[in-house]
Design an enzyme around this catalytic site. Sequence first.
Site: not given
Length: 589
Positions: A104, A107, A137, A221, A301, A304, A341, A343, A355
């Site tokens: 399914k 979008n 949220q 939670h 992370k 969000y 990597r 770098k 964050r």
Amino acid sequence: MQSADSQNTPKRPRRDGSPRTPPDSPLADAETSPSHDLDPDYRTWGPEQVWSFLRRCGFSDSELLKRCREKRMSGSLLPFPEDLGISSHGKKMKLLNCIQDTMKVINDPIHGHIEFHPLLMRIIDTPQFQRLRYIKQLGGGYYVFPGASHNRFEHSLGVGYLAGRLVRELSEKQPELQISERDILCVQIAGLCHDLGHGPFSHMFDGRFIPLARPEIKWTHEQGSVMMFEHLINSNGLQDVMKYYGLIPEEDILFIKEQITGPPESPIKDASKWLYKGRPKEKSFLYEIVANKRNGIDVDKWDYFARDCHHLGIQNSFDYKRFLKFARVCEVDNMKHICTREKEVGNLYDMFHTRNCLHRRAYQHKVGNIIDTMITDAFLKADDHIEITGSAGRKYHISTAIDDMEAFTKLTDNIFLEILYSTDPNLNDARMILKKIESRNLYKFVGETQPMIQRIKKENYEHLPNEVASAKPSDVELEAELKAEDLIVDVINMDYGMEDKNPIDHVRFYCKSDLSKAVMITRNQVSQFLPETFAEQLIRVYCKKTDEKTLFAARQHFVHWCLINDFTKPQIKKLPLRKLKKELTTATG
């Protein structure tokens, strides 16, 4: 100008694990690699898309998959199982049902058109998952940022999608890891269901309300998510559906739950001991995708960051797509971990800085936090008078609904409106608090400070209002008597996700010259401009009363309390400069 011959000369192969790295197996060949995203019209599929589809549907028969490739069967043959060499009636029906239940497409404003396996759709289309549509949220943050109207539902879809992206990237890049379709489905389900246990207004519920309503328990939670996931599977009869799509519920349900909560508690602290039971030690890296307990770099992370920044109107400087391209599994101390990597170390510091910035600018916004506190106060006053019907017709309150998942399924942000519009006289006090939020008559911000040396311990938080109320300056005449119940003292711990530790110390990197060797990069090897400390504590004081006399008294008490405890110079709520100087001068003698 280049000659025709030079233009046709193949480029030197790259050895950094990027998409241009030469394939190690037929699966990784750029011309034959199955796409992440299958066209919804199966008739357009080539042999590799058919091969990928059969694997996703749980057809693990190596002869069938081999025959599919050798004969280069196209999608137009799928409705004719006999032409694929499938003679079993059960397998024929399974294939035809899979065709009807092809991926399914949803979008999403953050990730674009994203696909979900039919099993994931069966999970999404349950009351337990749909409940997430009604849980904000960012909780009270919506009252500060008008665009932050998004809910846990769309975030969970995003995490499920990204979990699939990362695990498939690893599977295609490193076939030797032997990541199975079972593994991929389980990781996606864990991403999809990791937030099922959130209560009304998200972190307000398990971070503020439950600790005050039921201080005798430690509930998170994540625990709620595992309980709700079990309830979702059992109440919707999905164990048979899981088997149908190739999962083994006895093993895989445990694996999914372990990805959400982490390993079981062990009395012996031995880092070398493998505590997980859902998957063997050889697949330890699978536990670092949804909720990474090792260093905090995970798809939760990534979603969000992107989603919250989009709705908050804040720039997101971290690009997870780049991390996907450089992610590899390397062995570290006899464990397999996801590395990147060398770098990319600067980009990871940027990720944790993002964050921290989100917490400063949005998640710990002083107005958003006080609205969460006011909602908590209202819920505490309403708790004994709200009844929610659970299993076997038993009644539960807001704080006890976490003990029964049938009751908890009915507990969402809508409880706010239920209290607000109730005519029950027992809810008068709670209703008045919520009306104050609606009319923007909020508790008043008094000031903010920081401990200079020793941080305040969690067990001492409850005593702080008494301390501030007792810190009465002797040389200032106050016209209002300040009580502890008039004050809210909010202690906020800001960090990079691992308390006072540097999370990059727990990340391993690989170099272009050796893709299999994991190395550590110290802070000093990166830059001198990185933070010296990775955690700090903020203390904010609010006053429930809004009259000028009480607010003046609260400011005086707060300033005196900061001086007694040798906290940083208090930041007082917007006062005229002369008045502020006068108050500070009076308080310090």
